[in-house]
Design a protein around this motif. Structure first.
Motif, mmCIF file in Angstrom:
data_model
loop_
_atom_site.group_PDB
_atom_site.id
_atom_site.type_symbol
_atom_site.label_atom_id
_atom_site.label_comp_id
_atom_site.label_asym_id
_atom_site.label_seq_id
_atom_site.Cartn_x
_atom_site.Cartn_y
_atom_site.Cartn_z
ATOM 1 N N ASN A 108 0.740 -1.282 0.133
ATOM 2 C CA ASN A 108 -0.115 0.044 -0.080
ATOM 3 C C ASN A 108 0.785 1.085 -0.039
ATOM 4 O OD1 ASN A 108 -2.534 -1.298 0.040
ATOM 5 N ND2 ASN A 108 -2.366 -1.556 2.178
ATOM 6 N N SER A 109 2.014 1.083 -0.389
ATOM 7 C CA SER A 109 2.965 2.348 -0.437
ATOM 8 C C SER A 109 3.792 2.114 -1.809
ATOM 9 C CB SER A 109 3.903 2.431 0.769
ATOM 10 O OG SER A 109 4.833 1.005 0.703
ATOM 11 N N TRP A 110 4.718 3.552 -1.958
ATOM 12 C CA TRP A 110 5.254 3.376 -3.361
ATOM 13 C C TRP A 110 6.604 3.014 -3.192
ATOM 14 C CZ3 TRP A 110 3.258 5.491 -7.516
ATOM 15 C CH2 TRP A 110 1.699 6.257 -7.357
ATOM 16 N N ASN A 111 7.018 2.227 -4.199
ATOM 17 C CA ASN A 111 8.464 1.827 -4.191
ATOM 18 C C ASN A 111 9.515 2.854 -4.865
ATOM 19 O OD1 ASN A 111 11.073 0.346 -5.129
ATOM 20 N ND2 ASN A 111 9.946 -1.556 -5.277
ATOM 21 N N PHE A 112 9.859 3.468 -3.799
ATOM 22 C CA PHE A 112 10.749 4.746 -4.079
ATOM 23 C C PHE A 112 11.922 4.298 -5.197
ATOM 24 C CE2 PHE A 112 13.628 8.328 -2.970
ATOM 25 C CZ PHE A 112 12.772 9.278 -3.414
ATOM 26 N N ALA A 113 12.601 3.144 -4.844
ATOM 27 C CA ALA A 113 13.758 2.807 -5.840
ATOM 28 C C ALA A 113 13.320 2.984 -7.216
ATOM 29 C CB ALA A 113 14.387 1.624 -5.212
ATOM 30 N N LYS A 114 12.145 2.354 -7.434
ATOM 31 C CA LYS A 114 11.617 2.009 -8.761
ATOM 32 C C LYS A 114 11.075 3.367 -9.586
ATOM 33 C CE LYS A 114 9.511 -2.415 -8.923
ATOM 34 N NZ LYS A 114 8.542 -3.260 -9.168
ATOM 35 N N GLN A 129 4.345 11.220 -2.023
ATOM 36 C CA GLN A 129 3.516 11.868 -1.018
ATOM 37 C C GLN A 129 2.031 11.681 -1.263
ATOM 38 O OE1 GLN A 129 4.889 15.986 -0.519
ATOM 39 N NE2 GLN A 129 6.640 15.290 0.209
ATOM 40 N N ILE A 130 1.857 11.117 -2.511
ATOM 41 C CA ILE A 130 0.450 10.832 -2.996
ATOM 42 C C ILE A 130 0.041 9.718 -2.086
ATOM 43 C CG2 ILE A 130 -1.173 10.491 -5.083
ATOM 44 C CD1 ILE A 130 0.934 11.788 -6.700
ATOM 45 N N THR A 131 -1.283 9.938 -1.804
ATOM 46 C CA THR A 131 -2.010 8.771 -0.972
ATOM 47 C C THR A 131 -2.349 7.653 -1.870
ATOM 48 O OG1 THR A 131 -2.409 10.336 0.825
ATOM 49 C CG2 THR A 131 -3.778 8.303 0.732
ATOM 50 N N ILE A 132 -2.421 6.469 -1.686
ATOM 51 C CA ILE A 132 -2.848 5.388 -2.244
ATOM 52 C C ILE A 132 -4.141 4.987 -1.671
ATOM 53 C CG2 ILE A 132 -2.479 3.158 -3.373
ATOM 54 C CD1 ILE A 132 0.612 3.807 -3.061
ATOM 55 N N ASP A 133 -5.293 5.074 -2.304
ATOM 56 C CA ASP A 133 -6.509 4.709 -1.671
ATOM 57 C C ASP A 133 -6.580 2.981 -1.553
ATOM 58 O OD1 ASP A 133 -7.274 7.155 -1.289
ATOM 59 O OD2 ASP A 133 -8.709 7.391 -2.893
#
Length: 397
Positions: A108-114, A129-133
């Motif tokens: 439920n989060s972003w893969n910052f490395a990708k 910083q964008i929220t994933i619903d």
């Protein structure tokens, strides 16, 4: 008409982008099987419908924002960040239309490395910083031009129409106290859209009609008929002299401005100064049409004055009902000039409660657009001293 037609094309593009239908699936498979619909370029062999959609696409696509859920939107070409398509913000980077947003999800989060492998550091930090619903549904579109996010033809029309700068002077022609047809005629006069020879002549016709408003007929022009003719002088002077407005041979806009810039002492006088020039032109025009296209041989000045006074009285009767009983124009002008508004006021005080008791005063407000409300209150004793106060925000169920 072109703006209205384009509005319906915008609606078709919205449905093509946001709804799954037989028509949308057909266009998607025919024209966008290998490329994203935002990147597709129309060619001459394409259908008229598709070419019209591609033509309007650039104006509308920035207003469609995709709310991320499962992340099935295109990472590069869909506007899911609210700032536009990433492919247009970073044009030098690979822009595959088949790369979905959920490729960069990690639970439920972003893969910052990708993200760093495809975007600069600052852009990756902003996206993180964008929220994933909840990821149990497909991404859904939001129409940015409306408060509730739903598409409306009204908002689409305002976004594509090429509106001219607002003119306070032209706006004054559209007065709510007089019939629309009077305002429309005066708008045509100011835009030179009335059939006089000097206006029709620009289309290549050489006509020199004689006027019906003078004892010695002369060449009829719009300026001559409404301003310089004998009938025009009599009409403008009849209505203007009691108000202290002297008629001179000026351009029509200058005459209207002189009337509307006159000082007034009350709202009734202001109304009469605004509508009288409009009504004068209307009555002159009616008499001209009766002579040109009817059985009337010459302009009847009596009818112009009588019907003009009657229309002015009808316009002002709601503000000042006694004007209905006044027959003479000089009497009307004298009465409204001396008219002064009556000021009414009353004092509002907070009254103390009886001895040994308390009083609570409450109030509330509601914001329709956001669906939120607030309530509050204050409790005082019999001496007016504060005991307690509260305020609560209430959400719509």
């Amino acid at each position: 008409m072109e703006d209205i037609s384009n509005t319906h094309i915008v609606k078709r593009w919205w449905r093509f982008r946001t709804q799954s239908s037989l028509w949308a699936n057909f266009l998607q498979n025919k024209y966008c099987k290998r490329a994203h619909c935002v990147t597709k370029v129309a060619i001459s062999s394409d259908s008229h419908t598709w070419k019209s959609l591609v033509k309007i696409r650039a104006k509308i696509e920035p207003h469609i924002v995709w709310k991320i859920r499962s992340g099935n939107s295109s990472f590069w070409w869909d506007n899911w960040t609210g700032k536009g398509a990433l492919a247009k913000i970073f044009p030098g980077i690979g822009r595959s239309a088949k790369l979905p947003v959920n490729f960069f999800f990690d639970n439920n989060s972003w893969n910052f490395a990708k993200l760093l492998n495809f975007l600069p550091m600052q852009a990756a930090q902003s996206i993180a910083q964008i929220t994933i619903d909840e990821q149990n549904g497909t991404d859904f579109p939001i129409w940015q031009l409306s408060d509730d996010g739903c598409y409306t033809n009204k908002s689409a029309w305002h976004s594509i129409r090429a509106s001219a700068p607002s003119s306070p002077f032209l706006n004054s022609l559209w007065h709510k106290r007089i019939p629309f047809k009077i305002s429309f005629l005066n708008w045509r006069i100011f835009k030179r859209k009335v059939p006089f020879d000097d206006i029709i002549g620009k289309f290549g016709t050489d006509r020199r009609s004689m006027c019906v408003c003078c004892r010695v007929p002369t060449y009829e022009t719009i300026q001559h008929f409404f301003v310089e003719s004998e009938i025009a002088h009599q009409t403008w002077s009849f209505f203007g002299n009691p108000l202290g407005i002297r008629h001179t041979d000026q351009p029509i806009p200058a005459i209207f401005k002189k009337w509307m810039d006159c000082k007034y002492t009350n709202n009734v006088q202001k109304l009469i100064l605004q509508v009288t020039p409009l009504i004068i032109c209307w009555e002159l025009w009616k008499q001209r049409c009766s002579c040109k296209y009817g059985n009337q041989r010459k302009i009847n000045i009596g009818k112009i004055l009588y019907h003009g006074i009657w229309t002015i009285k009808s316009a002002a009767s709601k503000l000042f009902p006694p004007i209905r009983d006044m027959a003479r124009w000089t009497e009307i002008c004298y009465t409204i000039e001396k008219l002064r508004p009556i000021t009414k006021w009353w004092q509002v005080l907070w009254e103390m409660p009886p001895f040994g008791t308390m009083k609570m005063n409450t109030d509330g407000s509601y914001i329709t657009e956001k669906g939120t409300a607030g309530i509050g209150g204050i409790l005082r004793d019999c001496r007016g001293d504060l005991i307690m106060a509260f305020s609560i925000t209430v959400q719509r169920q």
